[in-house]
Design a protein around this motif. Structure first.
Motif, PDB file in Angstrom:
ATOM      1  N   THR A  60       0.836  -1.202   0.000  1.00  0.00           N
ATOM      2  CA  THR A  60       0.000   0.000   0.000  1.00  0.00           C
ATOM      3  C   THR A  60       0.870   1.250   0.000  1.00  0.00           C
ATOM      4  O   THR A  60       0.614   2.196  -0.758  1.00  0.00           O
ATOM      5  CB  THR A  60      -0.934   0.013   1.226  1.00  0.00           C
ATOM      6  OG1 THR A  60      -1.722  -1.176   1.220  1.00  0.00           O
ATOM      7  CG2 THR A  60      -1.851   1.218   1.213  1.00  0.00           C
ATOM      8  N   LEU A  64       0.976   4.061  -2.881  1.00  0.00           N
ATOM      9  CA  LEU A  64       0.694   5.467  -2.562  1.00  0.00           C
ATOM     10  C   LEU A  64       1.820   6.379  -3.034  1.00  0.00           C
ATOM     11  O   LEU A  64       1.573   7.438  -3.618  1.00  0.00           O
ATOM     12  CB  LEU A  64       0.476   5.636  -1.064  1.00  0.00           C
ATOM     13  CG  LEU A  64      -0.856   5.145  -0.531  1.00  0.00           C
ATOM     14  CD1 LEU A  64      -0.826   5.078   0.986  1.00  0.00           C
ATOM     15  CD2 LEU A  64      -1.974   6.037  -1.011  1.00  0.00           C
ATOM     16  N   PRO A  78      -4.101   8.539  -5.089  1.00  0.00           N
ATOM     17  CA  PRO A  78      -4.144   7.794  -3.825  1.00  0.00           C
ATOM     18  C   PRO A  78      -5.401   6.951  -3.663  1.00  0.00           C
ATOM     19  O   PRO A  78      -5.344   5.859  -3.105  1.00  0.00           O
ATOM     20  CB  PRO A  78      -4.086   8.912  -2.765  1.00  0.00           C
ATOM     21  CG  PRO A  78      -3.402  10.039  -3.449  1.00  0.00           C
ATOM     22  CD  PRO A  78      -3.855   9.967  -4.884  1.00  0.00           C
ATOM     23  N   VAL A  82      -5.294   2.969  -3.004  1.00  0.00           N
ATOM     24  CA  VAL A  82      -5.969   2.338  -1.864  1.00  0.00           C
ATOM     25  C   VAL A  82      -6.942   1.265  -2.344  1.00  0.00           C
ATOM     26  O   VAL A  82      -7.027   0.172  -1.768  1.00  0.00           O
ATOM     27  CB  VAL A  82      -6.672   3.411  -1.003  1.00  0.00           C
ATOM     28  CG1 VAL A  82      -7.674   2.804  -0.048  1.00  0.00           C
ATOM     29  CG2 VAL A  82      -5.639   4.211  -0.244  1.00  0.00           C
ATOM     30  N   ASP A 118      -4.344  13.283  -0.648  1.00  0.00           N
ATOM     31  CA  ASP A 118      -4.815  12.075   0.032  1.00  0.00           C
ATOM     32  C   ASP A 118      -6.261  12.181   0.509  1.00  0.00           C
ATOM     33  O   ASP A 118      -6.822  11.207   0.980  1.00  0.00           O
ATOM     34  CB  ASP A 118      -3.942  11.771   1.259  1.00  0.00           C
ATOM     35  CG  ASP A 118      -2.535  11.367   0.875  1.00  0.00           C
ATOM     36  OD1 ASP A 118      -2.272  11.165  -0.321  1.00  0.00           O
ATOM     37  OD2 ASP A 118      -1.703  11.250   1.786  1.00  0.00           O
ATOM     38  N   ALA A 121      -8.930   9.648  -0.841  1.00  0.00           N
ATOM     39  CA  ALA A 121      -8.634   8.298  -0.363  1.00  0.00           C
ATOM     40  C   ALA A 121      -8.949   8.181   1.122  1.00  0.00           C
ATOM     41  O   ALA A 121      -9.493   7.169   1.582  1.00  0.00           O
ATOM     42  CB  ALA A 121      -7.174   7.942  -0.630  1.00  0.00           C
ATOM     43  N   LEU A 142      -1.955   4.034   4.833  1.00  0.00           N
ATOM     44  CA  LEU A 142      -2.307   5.376   4.359  1.00  0.00           C
ATOM     45  C   LEU A 142      -2.168   6.407   5.470  1.00  0.00           C
ATOM     46  O   LEU A 142      -1.644   7.498   5.260  1.00  0.00           O
ATOM     47  CB  LEU A 142      -3.729   5.395   3.799  1.00  0.00           C
ATOM     48  CG  LEU A 142      -4.211   6.755   3.295  1.00  0.00           C
ATOM     49  CD1 LEU A 142      -3.324   7.278   2.181  1.00  0.00           C
ATOM     50  CD2 LEU A 142      -5.641   6.680   2.842  1.00  0.00           C
ATOM     51  N   CYS A 145       1.597   7.003   6.001  1.00  0.00           N
ATOM     52  CA  CYS A 145       2.181   7.798   4.911  1.00  0.00           C
ATOM     53  C   CYS A 145       1.733   9.255   4.987  1.00  0.00           C
ATOM     54  O   CYS A 145       2.541  10.166   4.812  1.00  0.00           O
ATOM     55  CB  CYS A 145       1.800   7.203   3.557  1.00  0.00           C
ATOM     56  SG  CYS A 145       2.678   5.695   3.157  1.00  0.00           S
ATOM     57  N   SER A 146       0.450   9.483   5.257  1.00  0.00           N
ATOM     58  CA  SER A 146      -0.051  10.862   5.344  1.00  0.00           C
ATOM     59  C   SER A 146       0.573  11.598   6.524  1.00  0.00           C
ATOM     60  O   SER A 146       0.940  12.768   6.415  1.00  0.00           O
ATOM     61  CB  SER A 146      -1.576  10.865   5.473  1.00  0.00           C
ATOM     62  OG  SER A 146      -2.166  10.377   4.304  1.00  0.00           O
TER      63      SER A 146
END
Length: 179
Positions: A60, A64, A78, A82, A118, A121, A142, A145-146
Motif C-alpha cells: 500500500t 501510494l 491515492p 488504496v 490524500d 482516499a 495510508l 504515509c499521510s
C-alpha cells in the motif's frame, strides 16, 4: 501558542499516529508508553509481526508513493492506490475489519490536516473502515504515509528557526511523543 510549540505538538502527534499505524499494520501491539517507546518496542520485536498484513501495508505504501509521483492522476491517484491495495488484500485472503475508533479519529483528522492529494482516499477509507470493508493494513499504511508527509512539511521550515525556537519545538515534540 507560538509556532515552535504548535509545530512541536504536530510533530509529536504525528509520531503517535505512526506508532498506532505500524501496530495495526503488523498485528503486534507494543506495551504501554508514549509513541517513541511504542515504536522502539515494535521495532525490537520483528518476530511478532504478521507477515501478510505487513506485506500488504508495504505494498500500500509503495502504491501510494507511486501514485503521488504520477501527477496526471491528481487526487484520484491515492484513491486508486488504496482501492488496488484493498483488492490485493482481500484477494490474498486477509479479512476485512471495522477500524478501531482511534484509527477512525486519525483518519478524520488527516482528512482535514493531511496532504490535499490524500483527502479523497482518506474519505473513502473512513467510510469503508467504519463499515468494515477493507483489511486493516491498508488504512494503517495510508495513515502512516499521510502523517509522515505532513511531518516532512515541517522540515524545510526547521532550518530557518533560531536555535532557541528549534529547541522549544523539539522539546515539545519529544514531550508529546513520550506521553
Amino acid at each position: 501558542m507560538g509556532y515552535p510549540v504548535g509545530a512541536g505538538l504536530g510533530i509529536g502527534l504525528a509520531f503517535g499516529v505512526v506508532a498506532r499505524a505500524v501496530a495495526d499494520a503488523s498485528g503486534y501491539r507494543p506495551g504501554e508508553g508514549g509513541a517513541l517507546v511504542r515504536l522502539a518496542d515494535w521495532a525490537g520485536h520483528p518476530e511478532a509481526w504478521r507477515t501478510g498484513p505487513m506485506l500488504l501495508a508495504l505494498a500500500t505504501a509503495v502504491l501510494l508513493i507511486r501514485s503521488v509521483r504520477l501527477p496526471r492522476l491528481g487526487p484520484a491517484g491515492p484513491l486508486l492506490a488504496v482501492a488496488l491495495a484493498s483488492g490485493l488484500g482481500l484477494a490474498s485472503g486477509l479479512p476485512p475489519a471495522r477500524l478501531p475508533a482511534a484509527e477512525l479519529a486519525a483518519l478524520t483528522a488527516l482528512v482535514v490536516l493531511g496532504p490535499y492529494r490524500d483527502r479523497w482516499a482518506l474519505l473513502a477509507l473512513l467510510g469503508a473502515g467504519a463499515l468494515g470493508l477493507v483489511p486493516p493494513s491498508v488504512p494503517a499504511a495510508l495513515v502512516a504515509c499521510s502523517a509522515l508527509r505532513t511531518l516532512a512539511g515541517y522540515v524545510p521550515e526547521l532550518r530557518t528557526l533560531p536555535a532557541s525556537a528549534a529547541l522549544t519545538l523539539w522539546a515539545t515534540a519529544a514531550a508529546t511523543a513520550l506521553l
